[in-house]
Design a protein around this motif. Structure first.
Motif, short mmCIF file in Angstrom:
data_model
loop_
_atom_site.label_atom_id
_atom_site.label_comp_id
_atom_site.label_asym_id
_atom_site.label_seq_id
_atom_site.Cartn_x
_atom_site.Cartn_y
_atom_site.Cartn_z
N PHE A 1 3.29 -13.73 9.55
CA PHE A 1 2.15 -13.62 10.47
C PHE A 1 1.15 -12.62 9.89
CE2 PHE A 1 5.81 -14.86 12.92
CZ PHE A 1 5.34 -15.79 13.82
N ALA A 2 -0.11 -13.02 9.80
CA ALA A 2 -1.14 -12.14 9.24
C ALA A 2 -2.20 -11.83 10.29
CB ALA A 2 -1.81 -12.81 8.03
N GLY A 3 -2.61 -10.57 10.33
CA GLY A 3 -3.65 -10.16 11.28
C GLY A 3 -4.29 -8.85 10.84
N ASP A 4 -5.53 -8.67 11.24
CA ASP A 4 -6.25 -7.44 10.93
C ASP A 4 -6.31 -6.51 12.14
OD1 ASP A 4 -7.12 -7.25 8.19
OD2 ASP A 4 -8.26 -9.09 8.54
N HIS A 5 -6.60 -5.25 11.86
CA HIS A 5 -6.50 -4.19 12.86
C HIS A 5 -7.78 -3.36 12.89
CE1 HIS A 5 -2.10 -4.59 13.61
NE2 HIS A 5 -2.22 -5.25 12.46
N GLY A 6 -8.37 -3.25 14.10
CA GLY A 6 -9.58 -2.46 14.25
C GLY A 6 -9.41 -1.00 13.95
#
Length: 344
Positions: free
Chosen positions: A61-66
């Protein structure tokens, strides 16, 4: 649907049968160590004295973070999407290890700050192009969190096998995982924070201060789902939903390192029985993972100094899980091999 314990009242007879089956193999009692424990665990999961593993898969699972806006990572956010491209090109460590050990590998865009378009090998479950900065506001809304949980469950429903490993990619996600760990375990932030992708000591101190400030800012957040929505990532939330669904389907869950275990922390707060289905592949070299495993009462299979993520620990540990099942199925008993047992 509630997750059932693997050793409920109706399984006590099976538990005894598994003990007898394991103890009657041609070996001294307990001499296969953790392999015996895992063999029994998988027998209970599958409700069989002859369990079998089939069609293993790893979901990354790939995701970016603020929260990367707070300068908490040694790498720029663009590395998230660049590494997804590396996964799709079959050039990353997880591609090598998954191929070596017979895993189907699925790459999931849970919320990367990049538009990939329609791509072979990429599952688009993007909630948004990254979470918000949890130092200033919740990382996601409760609706987005629920959407991520449901998307994770749907991915499990589409699998055909009975073994699933979990991996992740997301610059900034060790910060999210450390914040979740602190909130869910009560351990001091300093015990939860590590180098991530390679921060220098002063960077680790800064990361700790960012988390401490965010925790103070969101002091009233205590419910596990609210904690996940406030401090988590889309990839972490999606893993949590996938883990819960996999346990409901009585699959074997292979848990990777620090980030994946933070997702499991949330899942275990929601339904503690999920832990019955988990095999912990390794103890990460990321500071805090050992304490996280201790909190969960988990005993990892490997300790190799890994801190890569991607599900690499799951792929590397899988031959040992296979060995556990294979000895239970195929190893001779004292009777069948006509070997004398230990003297009383």
């Amino acid at each position: 649907m509630h997750i059932s314990s693997i050793e409920s009242t109706q399984d006590l007879v099976l538990s005894t049968l598994l003990d007898v089956a394991i103890n009657n193999k041609t070996k001294p009692l307990g001499s296969l160590g953790m392999l015996e424990k895992i063999a029994k665990q998988i027998g209970l999961i599958q409700k069989s004295t002859h369990p079998a593993l089939n069609d293993p898969a790893i979901l990354v699972f790939a995701g970016d973070h603020g929260v990367v806006a707070e300068n908490i990572s040694a790498f720029p956010q663009s590395v998230t999407w660049q590494m997804v491209e590396n996964f799709l090109a079959k050039g990353a460590a997880i591609n090598v290890f998954a191929r070596q050990n017979g895993f189907a590998l699925q790459i999931v865009d849970a919320g990367v700050n990049h538009e990939f378009g329609q791509r072979d090998g990429l599952i688009n479950k993007k909630i948004a192009p990254g979470t918000r900065n949890f130092a200033q506001e919740p990382a996601m809304s409760l609706d987005q969190c629920q959407q991520a949980l449901q998307s994770g469950a749907a991915l499990i429903n589409a699998l055909k096998g009975n073994v699933v490993g979990f991996g992740e990619m997301g610059i900034g996600n060790t910060t999210a995982a450390a914040a979740l760990m602190h909130k869910l375990t009560g351990l001091p932030v300093a015990k939860c924070v590590g180098a991530g992708t390679g921060l220098a000591p002063e960077g680790i101190v800064h990361k700790q201060r960012v988390i401490e400030g965010a925790v103070a800012f969101h002091a009233n957040v205590v419910n596990p789902l609210e904690v996940l929505a406030t401090f988590g990532g889309f990839e972490i939330a999606m893993m949590t939903g996938a883990m819960l669904q996999a346990a409901k389907q009585r699959m074997v869950l292979l848990i990777d390192g620090f980030i994946c275990t933070s997702a499991l922390l949330v899942a275990a707060k929601l339904q503690p029985e999920v832990l019955d289905y988990c095999v912990f592949s390794h103890c990460s070299d990321e500071s805090g993972h050992q304490a996280m495993l201790r909190y969960l009462g988990a005993q990892p299979l490997l300790q190799l100094g890994l801190r890569l993520g991607e599900g690499t620990g799951c792929a590397l540990a899988y031959p040992l899980v296979q060995a556990s099942v294979n000895f239970l199925r195929d190893m001779a008993t004292f009777d069948s091999a006509q070997v004398s047992e230990k003297k009383e």
